[in-house]
Design a protein around this motif. Sequence first.
Motif, mmCIF file in Angstrom:
data_model
loop_
_atom_site.group_PDB
_atom_site.id
_atom_site.type_symbol
_atom_site.label_atom_id
_atom_site.label_comp_id
_atom_site.label_asym_id
_atom_site.label_seq_id
_atom_site.Cartn_x
_atom_site.Cartn_y
_atom_site.Cartn_z
ATOM 1 N N ALA A 38 8.420 -5.307 10.087
ATOM 2 C CA ALA A 38 8.689 -5.232 8.526
ATOM 3 C C ALA A 38 7.688 -5.858 7.507
ATOM 4 N N GLN A 39 7.870 -7.249 7.958
ATOM 5 C CA GLN A 39 6.896 -8.363 6.975
ATOM 6 C C GLN A 39 5.540 -7.846 7.139
ATOM 7 N N ILE A 40 5.154 -7.675 8.175
ATOM 8 C CA ILE A 40 3.611 -7.321 8.491
ATOM 9 C C ILE A 40 3.383 -6.109 7.530
ATOM 10 N N VAL A 41 3.952 -5.009 7.732
ATOM 11 C CA VAL A 41 3.752 -4.033 6.894
ATOM 12 C C VAL A 41 3.855 -4.286 5.455
ATOM 13 N N ALA A 42 4.906 -4.893 5.026
ATOM 14 C CA ALA A 42 5.206 -5.470 3.668
ATOM 15 C C ALA A 42 4.012 -6.026 2.959
ATOM 16 N N GLU A 43 3.526 -7.072 4.021
ATOM 17 C CA GLU A 43 2.376 -7.785 3.458
ATOM 18 C C GLU A 43 1.232 -6.622 2.759
ATOM 19 N N GLU A 44 0.752 -5.750 3.665
ATOM 20 C CA GLU A 44 -0.552 -5.082 3.202
ATOM 21 C C GLU A 44 0.120 -3.872 2.257
ATOM 22 N N LEU A 45 1.188 -3.384 2.536
ATOM 23 C CA LEU A 45 1.863 -2.266 1.591
ATOM 24 C C LEU A 45 1.846 -2.733 0.160
ATOM 25 N N GLY A 46 2.263 -3.990 -0.020
ATOM 26 C CA GLY A 46 2.494 -4.439 -1.352
ATOM 27 C C GLY A 46 3.997 -4.218 -1.777
ATOM 28 N N SER B 195 6.341 -3.533 -4.749
ATOM 29 C CA SER B 195 6.717 -2.050 -4.853
ATOM 30 C C SER B 195 6.362 -1.307 -6.171
ATOM 31 N N VAL B 196 5.365 -1.614 -6.811
ATOM 32 C CA VAL B 196 4.930 -1.354 -8.137
ATOM 33 C C VAL B 196 3.454 -1.063 -8.137
ATOM 34 N N ILE B 197 2.901 -0.108 -8.816
ATOM 35 C CA ILE B 197 1.333 0.174 -8.835
ATOM 36 C C ILE B 197 1.057 0.151 -10.458
#
Length: 764
Positions: A85-93, A164-166
Amino acid sequence: MNTHIKKVSAQTSVDLSRRSFLVGAGTAGLVLGYAGVPGIVGDSAAFAASANFEPSVWYAIAPDGLVTVTCGKADMGQHIASTMAQIVAEELGANWKDMRVQLASNDPKFNDPVLGAQITGGSWSTMMNFDAMSRAGAAGRMALAEAAAGLMKVPVEEVTVRDSVIAHGKSKKAMTFAEVVKSGKVTKTFTPDQLKAITLKTPDQYTMIGVSVPQLDIPSKTNGTAKYGIDTFLPGMVYGKIVMPPVRFGATVKSVDDSAAKKVPGFIKAVTLDDKTGTTSGWVVAVASTYANARKAAEALKVTYDNGPNRMISSAALLEEAQRLQRMDETGLFFVKDGDTAAALGSAAKVMEAEYTTNINIHAPMEPMNATAEQKGDIWHIYSGNQFATRSGAIAAGAAGVDPKFVVLHQMWLGGGFGRRLDADMMVPAVQAAKAVGKPVKVIYSREDDMTMDFSRPLTYQKIKAGLDNDGKLVALNHDVVSAWPTKRWGIPDFLSPSVDKKGALDAFTVNGADFFYSVPNHNVRAILNEMAQNATPSGQLRSVAPGWTFWAVESMIDELAHAAGKDPAQFRIALLDGKGKNDGGAQRLRNTLLAAMGLAGYGTKQLPKGEGMGVACVSSQERATASWTACVAHVAVAPSGEVKVRKLTVATDVGTQVHPDNIRAQVEGAALWGLSLAMYEKATLKDGAIEQTNFDSYTPLRMSQLPEVAVSVIANGEKATGVGEPAVTVVAPALANAIFNAVGARVRSLPITADAVKGAMKA
C-alpha cells in the motif's frame, strides 16, 4: 552462476506482462488492474464501462475516496500488505489515512507479476513487486489528473496530485479523489508499453517511501477484528482432530476401532485419509461437534498401522547416508563449476578440508496449522493462512478429487509462517473430513501435531576442500552439499534449475549461497540429494532456506583459511571481494556492508578480556540473482565450561531503497535473533522414523532472557529495493563460530553450537 527465478506454471495462470493495463471508470468506483483477462471481467470495453465496486488486481478507489490495496502476498507479521500500500500511495499521491488493505484470494489474476504464481518467500515480495506497484500507482495518478483537469477545464500538465487531492495552483481549483471518482469521468487506459514508459519518481522526490508510517494492519490486530485461520467460524461447522501415525512419513492405516470414540459426546465419524497428493501418510481424523470432543474422540480411537519403510530411520542414519553419498564421485549435480579445482588443489601450497553439519529444525509458528473446509455446490471453500496459494489450491483440489478451478482459498492473516505455510497439509484432512460428513470442518493441529509433522529444515552435511597458494591466496574450493531437496518434493519442474553441466535438474534452493561473491578462480559446488532424508523427513523451506546452511559452511571455512594464511579474517574477506568478472557490483556492496558492521562494532579497535572474541561473516542471501547484502560482527564471551554468552550482534544490511525504516529494522533484528536461535539452541532429532521433540520443553528456541544487544546499520543507497526478512538469519551462526574461535581457539563445525562441543574443541 546466477540462479534464475522462473515463472511457475499454474492452473489458468495469466502472464501479466501480456495484459493491457486499464484504469476504468464507473459511478461506483475507480478500479485499477489488467484488462482482457478471461474469467475476470470480460473485455476491456465492458470493464471500462462497468460500475464495479470490486477491487481488481492492485487496488480500487471508492466513491468516498478510500483506496483499498489488494495484497497478493501472505502477511505473517512482516507487514507486507502495508508495504504494498505504501508503494502504491507514493506514486498515486494518496493520503495515508485514505489507504486500506485486503488479502487476495487464489484467483490467478492475483499471481505475482514476476513469478507468475502466488507465493510468499525468499524475501522476494518487495524487490519483485516494487516496480509493478509503483507503476500501478503512477498510472492511477495520471488518470485521475487527466480526468480532474478536464472537469476543472485546466491543462493537465499544470495540476499536482498529493494527499488525495488534484490541485491547479493558478486557478486555485481542486478536486478530491472522491469527487473525481464520483464523476465517472476517469477513462484513461495504458498499454504494457505505456506502463513501462512511465517515468517514476526518483528517490529525492519521495514523500511516502522512506517514511515510517503507521502500519495499516496494526489496529485490527490489536482490537481483535483481524481474522486468522484459527478464527474461522461457519454455520453448522464441526471440528476435526488428527490422529498422527508413529512415524513422520510412510505409514499406512490397517484398521480403525472407533467403539470407544462413539461414547464421546458429539462424536460424528473417524475419517481415514486417502491422500492422492502424497502430502500426508497414515492420518486419521476424528470429527466431532466441538474441538474438545474431537480431541477426546481422537484419544479414544484405536488405530493399527503399518509403519512403513522409514520406521527404523534415525538422525544418525541420515548423516551416515549423507557422508556415504558425498564420498561417491558420481553422485550429485554441479551448481557451480569454474576452472579446474583438481589441478589447483594438487598444486596448492596448503590444502584444508572440513565437514559442516546442521540438524533438523522445526518452524513452530505460534498459530499452529489449521484449515476450515466447506463445500457449497460444486465449489470448495478453504479458509486458512497460506504462503503458496497456487500450489495449495491444487493440493486441496487433489484431496477433494476436483479440478483446481473449483477451489477458492480465502486468505487469512498468518500467525507466523516462516516457510511452514508454503505447504498445505492442513487442508487435506479438512477437505476429506468435510466431504465425509457433509458439513464444514475445521481442523486444528495441536502443538505436538505441528512439531512432529512439520515440513522441517533438513539435516545437512557439507564438505569443503580448499587450497591456498604460497602468498596465502585462495585459489581453489570444492564444496559438496548433501540434503533433502524440499523444492523437488513440491513437484514443480520450473522451480528446479538445470545443472551447469546440463546433466539434470537440481534444487538450487538447497545450495544457494554457495555461489558466493568472492573471487576464487577454481570453484566447484555439487548438490547431492539424500533420498533417505527425502523420504523419511519430507522437508520444507524454513526462514533463510539454503543460505542458512551454505553460508554456515562457507563463512566458517573462509575464516579457517584466513587463520591458516596468517591474515585477519575480515581483511582476508575484503581482499576476496574484489569485484572481478561476474562478481562486479555485488562484491563491492557486500564489502561495504562488512566495513559498516566492523565500524559500528569497533572490530579490531578494542582490547577484549580473556575468553572474549569478535567474529565476522558476510552473506549475499537469498539467491545470487536476488541478493541482499548483509554482514555481522558477533561478540562473545566463552567460559572454561564451554558455555557461550553472546554479548552483542552488530548487523549491517544494504537494502537499496527502504520503504519503511522502522519495519526494516524490526525485520533485521528479528532475523538476527532467529539466526541466533538456530545457531545456539534449536535441534530436532529423528528416532525410529519419528521426530522426538513434541513441544517447547524439548525443542528450545531462544528465550527472552537469552537476548543479546543487537545493533543494526541500514544502508539505503537508492538502488533497487532488496529483501530483509531472511538474510540476517544466515549471517549470525558463522559469525558466532568465528567469534568463539577468536575467543578461545575452539573451532565448532556443527549446529547448534553447544557448550560440550565448544569445550571439546578447546581441549583439542
